[in-house]
Scaffold this motif. Structure first.
Motif, mmCIF file in Angstrom:
data_model
loop_
_atom_site.group_PDB
_atom_site.id
_atom_site.type_symbol
_atom_site.label_atom_id
_atom_site.label_comp_id
_atom_site.label_asym_id
_atom_site.label_seq_id
_atom_site.Cartn_x
_atom_site.Cartn_y
_atom_site.Cartn_z
ATOM 1 N N ALA A 47 -77.933 -1.048 23.883
ATOM 2 C CA ALA A 47 -77.940 0.095 22.958
ATOM 3 C C ALA A 47 -76.959 -0.074 21.806
ATOM 4 O O ALA A 47 -77.140 0.516 20.740
ATOM 5 C CB ALA A 47 -77.631 1.386 23.723
ATOM 6 N N ALA A 48 -75.934 -0.890 22.006
ATOM 7 C CA ALA A 48 -74.953 -1.139 20.954
ATOM 8 C C ALA A 48 -75.380 -2.261 20.020
ATOM 9 O O ALA A 48 -74.646 -2.605 19.083
ATOM 10 C CB ALA A 48 -73.594 -1.466 21.575
ATOM 11 N N MET A 49 -76.575 -2.820 20.271
ATOM 12 C CA MET A 49 -77.087 -3.911 19.449
ATOM 13 C C MET A 49 -78.404 -3.555 18.754
ATOM 14 O O MET A 49 -78.731 -4.117 17.715
ATOM 15 C CB MET A 49 -77.282 -5.159 20.314
ATOM 16 N N ARG A 50 -79.146 -2.628 19.332
ATOM 17 C CA ARG A 50 -80.481 -2.323 18.808
ATOM 18 C C ARG A 50 -80.434 -1.760 17.387
ATOM 19 O O ARG A 50 -81.316 -2.049 16.562
ATOM 20 C CB ARG A 50 -81.219 -1.356 19.728
ATOM 21 N N HIS A 51 -79.433 -0.941 17.076
ATOM 22 C CA HIS A 51 -79.362 -0.384 15.716
ATOM 23 C C HIS A 51 -79.092 -1.487 14.693
ATOM 24 O O HIS A 51 -79.543 -1.395 13.539
ATOM 25 C CB HIS A 51 -78.308 0.720 15.624
ATOM 26 N N LEU A 52 -78.393 -2.542 15.101
ATOM 27 C CA LEU A 52 -78.164 -3.670 14.201
ATOM 28 C C LEU A 52 -79.455 -4.458 13.997
ATOM 29 O O LEU A 52 -79.768 -4.881 12.878
ATOM 30 C CB LEU A 52 -77.070 -4.577 14.768
ATOM 31 N N GLN A 53 -80.212 -4.639 15.081
ATOM 32 C CA GLN A 53 -81.524 -5.286 14.955
ATOM 33 C C GLN A 53 -82.426 -4.506 14.000
ATOM 34 O O GLN A 53 -83.146 -5.100 13.192
ATOM 35 C CB GLN A 53 -82.200 -5.379 16.315
ATOM 36 N N GLN A 54 -82.387 -3.200 14.107
ATOM 37 C CA GLN A 54 -83.232 -2.375 13.243
ATOM 38 C C GLN A 54 -82.859 -2.568 11.777
ATOM 39 O O GLN A 54 -83.727 -2.725 10.912
ATOM 40 C CB GLN A 54 -83.111 -0.905 13.626
ATOM 41 N N GLN A 55 -81.569 -2.569 11.477
ATOM 42 C CA GLN A 55 -81.119 -2.775 10.102
ATOM 43 C C GLN A 55 -81.535 -4.143 9.567
ATOM 44 O O GLN A 55 -81.840 -4.285 8.379
ATOM 45 C CB GLN A 55 -79.598 -2.641 10.021
ATOM 46 N N LEU A 56 -81.551 -5.126 10.450
ATOM 47 C CA LEU A 56 -81.879 -6.498 10.044
ATOM 48 C C LEU A 56 -83.380 -6.774 10.050
ATOM 49 O O LEU A 56 -83.819 -7.824 9.575
ATOM 50 C CB LEU A 56 -81.182 -7.497 10.974
ATOM 51 N N GLY A 57 -84.163 -5.844 10.600
ATOM 52 C CA GLY A 57 -85.614 -6.045 10.657
ATOM 53 C C GLY A 57 -86.029 -7.045 11.711
ATOM 54 O O GLY A 57 -87.034 -7.747 11.559
ATOM 55 N N ILE A 58 -85.282 -7.088 12.836
ATOM 56 C CA ILE A 58 -85.582 -8.071 13.895
ATOM 57 C C ILE A 58 -85.714 -7.380 15.257
ATOM 58 O O ILE A 58 -85.303 -7.924 16.287
ATOM 59 C CB ILE A 58 -84.506 -9.179 13.952
ATOM 60 N N LEU A 59 -86.292 -6.202 15.278
ATOM 61 C CA LEU A 59 -86.406 -5.434 16.516
ATOM 62 C C LEU A 59 -87.231 -6.144 17.586
ATOM 63 O O LEU A 59 -87.069 -5.875 18.782
ATOM 64 C CB LEU A 59 -87.025 -4.063 16.238
ATOM 65 N N HIS A 60 -88.120 -7.055 17.175
ATOM 66 C CA HIS A 60 -88.971 -7.752 18.141
ATOM 67 C C HIS A 60 -88.346 -9.058 18.634
ATOM 68 O O HIS A 60 -88.969 -9.783 19.408
ATOM 69 C CB HIS A 60 -90.333 -8.052 17.518
ATOM 70 N N HIS A 61 -87.123 -9.358 18.214
ATOM 71 C CA HIS A 61 -86.459 -10.592 18.621
ATOM 72 C C HIS A 61 -85.652 -10.360 19.902
ATOM 73 O O HIS A 61 -85.291 -9.234 20.224
ATOM 74 C CB HIS A 61 -85.539 -11.089 17.505
ATOM 75 N N PRO A 62 -85.340 -11.424 20.651
ATOM 76 C CA PRO A 62 -84.595 -11.273 21.916
ATOM 77 C C PRO A 62 -83.161 -10.822 21.688
ATOM 78 O O PRO A 62 -82.609 -10.951 20.589
ATOM 79 C CB PRO A 62 -84.622 -12.681 22.516
ATOM 80 N N LEU A 63 -82.560 -10.308 22.756
ATOM 81 C CA LEU A 63 -81.146 -9.947 22.757
ATOM 82 C C LEU A 63 -80.451 -10.647 23.919
ATOM 83 O O LEU A 63 -80.950 -10.651 25.041
ATOM 84 C CB LEU A 63 -80.961 -8.437 22.936
ATOM 85 N N ILE A 64 -79.289 -11.220 23.623
ATOM 86 C CA ILE A 64 -78.422 -11.763 24.666
ATOM 87 C C ILE A 64 -77.246 -10.810 24.790
ATOM 88 O O ILE A 64 -76.378 -10.758 23.910
ATOM 89 C CB ILE A 64 -77.959 -13.186 24.325
ATOM 90 N N CYS A 65 -77.234 -10.009 25.847
ATOM 91 C CA CYS A 65 -76.233 -8.968 26.041
ATOM 92 C C CYS A 65 -75.213 -9.399 27.094
ATOM 93 O O CYS A 65 -75.483 -10.288 27.904
ATOM 94 C CB CYS A 65 -76.903 -7.669 26.495
ATOM 95 N N PHE A 66 -74.069 -8.738 27.086
ATOM 96 C CA PHE A 66 -73.033 -8.988 28.095
ATOM 97 C C PHE A 66 -72.723 -10.478 28.231
ATOM 98 O O PHE A 66 -72.608 -11.019 29.342
ATOM 99 C CB PHE A 66 -73.455 -8.408 29.449
ATOM 100 N N ASN A 67 -72.624 -11.179 27.103
ATOM 101 C CA ASN A 67 -72.275 -12.607 27.076
ATOM 102 C C ASN A 67 -73.251 -13.497 27.843
ATOM 103 O O ASN A 67 -72.888 -14.585 28.287
ATOM 104 C CB ASN A 67 -70.853 -12.828 27.610
#
Length: 274
Positions: A47-67
């Protein structure tokens, strides 16, 4: 080398002095070829990364969370991602960490999946909420730990925040007792982030690239600033440290760009991709 993927840390690397994305960074990433995956890799929760993805236009890209402890795939376009990997600190060990902080001024928060459990609304909780734009769930930790023990689950991350001397002492105690089970990482002098020993940003990135894009690590450009980025920078085809990175990180990188507050990531993207 024709690089075909990009992976970047967030705090201290991608964000500016206001802990936000600069316009130059947003534009640089939005100008990339749409076939190039842009993967955010952070100690943050989803949840602390999704808003950044939205701003960057990459909501459909993977996320590596918690290191690297929680890896998510959003490629189907929904808000309910596929879980690529999940590795947790067992409830019993989480309980031992919470117990170690008793009778100190250290605040202990537990993170699991997309939930942040904080024991109280104090200065540490308020600060993290401002930085991450995520609200904590305020609750006593023992019942949560009990439910995890019954379910056989645990935390993707434990974060301890408090006075520098007490954080230093706790880090030393954890290293002495549990170094074979957990990563113990001081992200700041007053912050201690704890993750499972089996995970890293590098291993998570390799899994995402091979399984979802048929790419290997030699084809990715990776950015970072801190100790938990070193393995990723060494493994990448091109590892780039921002100018404000720790000296050990710069030494592990292939190249050093400008500081995060000077849009160092954007400068390197313009150099290698645009």
């Amino acid at each position: 080398m024709n690089y075909r993927a990009l992976c970047t840390d967030i705090d201290g690397t991608l964000l500016n002095s206001h802990r936000e994305l600069s316009e130059r960074t947003i534009q640089a990433i939005q100008k990339l070829d749409k076939q190039i995956p842009v993967i955010l890799a952070s100690s943050r929760m989803p949840a602390a990364m999704r808003h950044l993805q939205q701003q960057l236009g990459i909501l459909h890209h993977p996320l590596i969370c918690f290191n690297g402890g929680y890896v998510l795939d959003y490629s189907d376009g929904s808000d309910t991602p596929a879980i690529v990997d999940t590795i947790q600190i067992p409830a019993q060990l989480c309980a031992a960490i919470v117990a170690m902080a008793q009778n100190t001024a250290i605040h202990v928060s537990l993170y699991a999946n997309d939930d942040w459990h904080a024991p109280r609304m104090d200065e540490w909780t308020e600060k993290e909420q401002r930085v991450t734009k995520v609200k904590a769930r305020i609750a006593d930790l023992p019942p949560i730990l009990d439910s995890w023990h019954v379910a056989g689950t645990g935390a993707h991350k434990v974060m301890c925040m408090g006075p520098e001397d007490e954080i230093f002492e706790m880090a030393a105690q954890l290293e002495a007792q549990y170094a074979d089970q957990i990563h113990i990482y001081r992200s700041k002098s007053t912050y201690l982030e704890i993750a499972p020993k089996a995970i890293s940003k590098a291993s998570a990135l390799e899994r995402v690239l091979t399984q979802h894009y048929s790419l290997d690590l030699s084809q990715v450009v990776a950015f970072g600033d801190n100790y938990n980025d070193i393995e990723m920078l060494r493994a990448a085809g091109l590892g780039i440290a921002v100018g404000n990175a720790r000296e050990e990180v710069k030494a592990a990188a292939d190249e050093v760009t400008l500081k995060s507050v000077e849009d160092g990531v954007a400068v390197a993207i313009e150099k290698y991709f645009l």
